[in-house]
Every structure is written in C-alpha cells, then in structure tokens.
Motif scaffolding. Structure first.
Motif, PDB file in Angstrom:
ATOM      1  N   VAL A   1     -87.275 -28.244  27.660  1.00 42.10           N
ATOM      2  CA  VAL A   1     -86.361 -27.360  28.390  1.00 42.10           C
ATOM      3  C   VAL A   1     -85.079 -27.211  27.568  1.00 42.10           C
ATOM      4  N   VAL A   2     -84.577 -25.991  27.490  1.00 43.48           N
ATOM      5  CA  VAL A   2     -83.321 -25.710  26.793  1.00 43.48           C
ATOM      6  C   VAL A   2     -82.388 -24.998  27.773  1.00 43.48           C
ATOM      7  N   VAL A   3     -81.176 -25.515  27.905  1.00 45.81           N
ATOM      8  CA  VAL A   3     -80.168 -24.903  28.770  1.00 45.81           C
ATOM      9  C   VAL A   3     -79.008 -24.442  27.889  1.00 45.81           C
ATOM     10  N   PHE A   4     -78.690 -23.172  27.963  1.00 47.26           N
ATOM     11  CA  PHE A   4     -77.568 -22.652  27.191  1.00 47.26           C
ATOM     12  C   PHE A   4     -76.318 -22.617  28.059  1.00 47.26           C
ATOM     13  N   GLY A   5     -75.257 -23.251  27.570  1.00 49.07           N
ATOM     14  CA  GLY A   5     -73.956 -23.172  28.218  1.00 49.07           C
ATOM     15  C   GLY A   5     -73.015 -22.417  27.296  1.00 49.07           C
ATOM     16  N   LYS A   6     -73.313 -21.142  27.085  1.00 48.57           N
ATOM     17  CA  LYS A   6     -72.588 -20.333  26.101  1.00 48.57           C
ATOM     18  C   LYS A   6     -71.441 -19.551  26.722  1.00 48.57           C
ATOM     19  N   GLY A   7     -71.126 -19.850  27.973  1.00 45.91           N
ATOM     20  CA  GLY A   7     -70.005 -19.171  28.602  1.00 45.91           C
ATOM     21  C   GLY A   7     -70.390 -17.849  29.240  1.00 45.91           C
TER      22      GLY A   7
ATOM     23  N   LYS B   1     -75.925 -14.494  27.267  1.00 44.27           N
ATOM     24  CA  LYS B   1     -77.295 -14.906  26.986  1.00 44.27           C
ATOM     25  C   LYS B   1     -77.528 -15.113  25.492  1.00 44.27           C
ATOM     26  N   SER B   2     -78.411 -16.029  25.182  1.00 49.82           N
ATOM     27  CA  SER B   2     -78.764 -16.294  23.792  1.00 49.82           C
ATOM     28  C   SER B   2     -79.720 -15.218  23.279  1.00 49.82           C
TER      29      SER B   2
ATOM     30  N   GLU C   1     -86.804 -16.200  24.455  1.00 47.83           N
ATOM     31  CA  GLU C   1     -87.645 -15.612  25.501  1.00 47.83           C
ATOM     32  C   GLU C   1     -88.701 -16.589  26.024  1.00 47.83           C
ATOM     33  N   LEU C   2     -88.802 -17.766  25.435  1.00 48.54           N
ATOM     34  CA  LEU C   2     -89.834 -18.718  25.826  1.00 48.54           C
ATOM     35  C   LEU C   2     -89.606 -19.261  27.233  1.00 48.54           C
ATOM     36  N   ARG C   3     -90.705 -19.604  27.888  1.00 51.20           N
ATOM     37  CA  ARG C   3     -90.611 -20.261  29.185  1.00 51.20           C
ATOM     38  C   ARG C   3     -90.016 -21.659  28.969  1.00 51.20           C
ATOM     39  N   GLY C   4     -89.010 -21.989  29.727  1.00 52.01           N
ATOM     40  CA  GLY C   4     -88.339 -23.264  29.542  1.00 52.01           C
ATOM     41  C   GLY C   4     -86.936 -23.109  28.992  1.00 52.01           C
ATOM     42  N   VAL C   5     -86.549 -21.869  28.654  1.00 49.76           N
ATOM     43  CA  VAL C   5     -85.171 -21.584  28.249  1.00 49.76           C
ATOM     44  C   VAL C   5     -84.441 -21.028  29.461  1.00 49.76           C
ATOM     45  N   HIS C   6     -83.393 -21.725  29.904  1.00 50.41           N
ATOM     46  CA  HIS C   6     -82.770 -21.372  31.175  1.00 50.41           C
ATOM     47  C   HIS C   6     -81.252 -21.212  31.062  1.00 50.41           C
TER      48      HIS C   6
END
Length: 293
Positions: free
Chosen positions: A180-186, A61-62, A68-73
């Motif tokens: 919208v922000v999507v994290f692909g951090k593994g 997780k980032s 923590e904002l709504r829209g971060v998935h």
C-alpha cells in the motif's frame, strides 16, 4: 467504518428554519460577473447580489509511473480499507498529513505492519517547523516504530501480476517492498472553475483578496483554503489551509457581504496530534529566523 455522508453537520430542519436553500451534488461551471449569475452543471442559473467562494482545496495527486495501481491511495476511506489487508505501507511526504497518517497507522496496528515514512527532507515537518523541531518529531516516529527513509525521492511504483502494488522505487536506487502506498503531497486550491472569471489569482491558485476577504470583484468574496489574504501583522500574502481559519473567515466574509467592512485580523491557529502528543501552531512562521526549544 463511519460513513461521513450519514453524519451531516446540520440537519435539514436547520436550513429550512434559517431560510437557506442548499443544493447538494451540484457543481458550478461558470460565473457571469457582468450579469451576476452562477451557472450550474445541470444548466440551472442562479442570480446573486453578493457571492462568496468557499470551495476549499483538492488533493494533489501523484502522476508518477505506477500511481494507477490498486493499493495507491489518497482518500481516507480507501487508506483504511487498504491498510487493513496490507503487510507493509509506505507514506510518502513529510507534511502534517503524512506524519498524521503514519502516526495513526502504527498506533492502530501496533507492530503488526511495517510503516515507512519516505521524505525528501532530513526530518518530518522540517519545512514548516525547522530542523530542530523536526528532529524531535522524527524521534517520536522512530520510537513508535515508523521506519523513516529521509532525503529519499520516490520515482516509481512497481506492480504485481494482479495489478496491485509490489514495491516502490527510490531515486537512490533502493527498492522497498510494500503493498500500500499513501501519498501525502498536500492540496491545491479548487479554483479551476474560475479560470474564465477574470478574477485575480496568486501563483498557487489562491484567490487574491483584500483584508475584507473581497476579491478583485467588489461583489464577490471568498473564505477558507482558497483565500490569499494580507496577514495583518506584516502585510505579506498568506493562505491558510485549516478548518478553523475557514470557519472564522466565513463569518468575516458574511459580515462584509452585508456591508459591515470588518477586516480579517485573526491569528491563524491549528494543531496536529501524533502519539498522544499535540503540536499547537499559532501565527505565521514563514520566514522565521530563530527557533527556541
């Protein structure tokens, strides 16, 4: 939208016929190796003769400002729901997951939404496949409509008055408007519950195993994403995060728990798919010195 919980891989009858006692919604909090007991969060204690650890991984997780904002998935279902109402989406990362998410989004919405792929590397999949192959992957994404922001580092997420995402801030000073922000951090091995077990671990959290998938405790074995095992080709330790390898290792671990002593000697294989093109990966390319296209 499909509820995965309503699509079990095996019906309850299968487990009953195989005499498998399974416990859902149960967490292991401790393992007593001396007494050979597993302690559940409920307080229940289970005895074992041989134990197999197959807990997989968890999303990295980032922790940056605005996460923590709504829209971060980081969850598949949340990404689907958020993307449906978004006008611009940022996918952060250059790995297999990040490129697959970007591909899926532009394929589904076909120009209806802006999709950004933001990466610290020059090309997508560069760390795994090298610059030459990464450049070809970048061409496919760009042609499909993905806006690649290469060699950029996200340092923060700005919110709006409603608690949602307004934009992302890059280390270069740029600001990109997205909702919208999507994290692909593994992912990281899900092994925290073993912190007091006394088992041997690698620096990345993987459980150290021998070629028989046996841990430093002769009665405890492991399979899947958490396993650090010696690759039979060169003896170097590796950890493979792919479901087909986990399935394969589960079979080997089961044999060896029964005393068969069959060394895990399979060749890792997996694939990714973007824009109806498949990339198939066979073996272990870490440390490769040449690329042939």
């Amino acid at each position: 939208m499909i509820d995965a919980r309503k699509k079990p891989l095996r019906p309850a009858e299968f487990f009953a016929e195989a005499d498998i006692d399974y416990k859902l919604s149960s967490s292991v909090v401790d393992i007593n190796r001396t007494a050979k007991k597993v302690v559940l969060q409920s307080g229940e204690v289970l005895d074992y003769d041989k134990l197999c650890l197959a807990t997989g991984t968890k999303v990295r997780k980032s922790k940056m400002p605005g996460s923590e904002l709504r829209g971060v998935h980081e969850d598949q279902e949340a990404i689907k729901a958020g993307a449906a109402n978004a006008s611009a989406i940022a996918v952060v990362g250059s790995s297999w997951i990040a490129t697959e998410v970007a591909s899926a989004l532009v394929t589904k919405y076909k120009g209806q939404k802006e999709v950004y792929l933001i990466q610290t590397t020059e090309f997508p999949l560069e760390r795994a496949l090298g610059k030459e192959v990464g450049a070809l992957v970048a061409q496919d994404h760009t042609k499909a409509g993905v806006k690649i922001l290469a060699q950029e580092n996200v340092i923060g997420i700005n919110g709006n008055a409603e608690g949602g995402v307004r934009s992302i801030k890059l280390e270069s000073g740029k600001e990109v408007d997205v909702d919208v922000v999507v994290f692909g951090k593994g992912v990281t091995p899900a092994t925290e519950f073993l912190s007091n077990s006394g088992l041997d671990f690698e620096r990345d959290g993987g459980v150290t195993c021998n070629p028989f998938l046996q841990t430093s405790d002769a009665n405890i074995f492991a399979a899947g994403d958490i396993v650090s095992y010696p690759y039979w080709v060169d003896g170097k330790r590796t950890r493979t995060e792919h479901w087909n390898v986990a399935l394969d290792q589960g079979t080997f671990a089961a044999f060896n728990m029964l005393g068969k002593l069959v060394p895990y000697g399979s060749v890792p294989f997996f694939w990714t798919r973007n824009y109806n093109k498949s990339i198939q990966y066979c073996g272990n390319g870490a440390g490769a010195t040449s690329i042939h296209i």
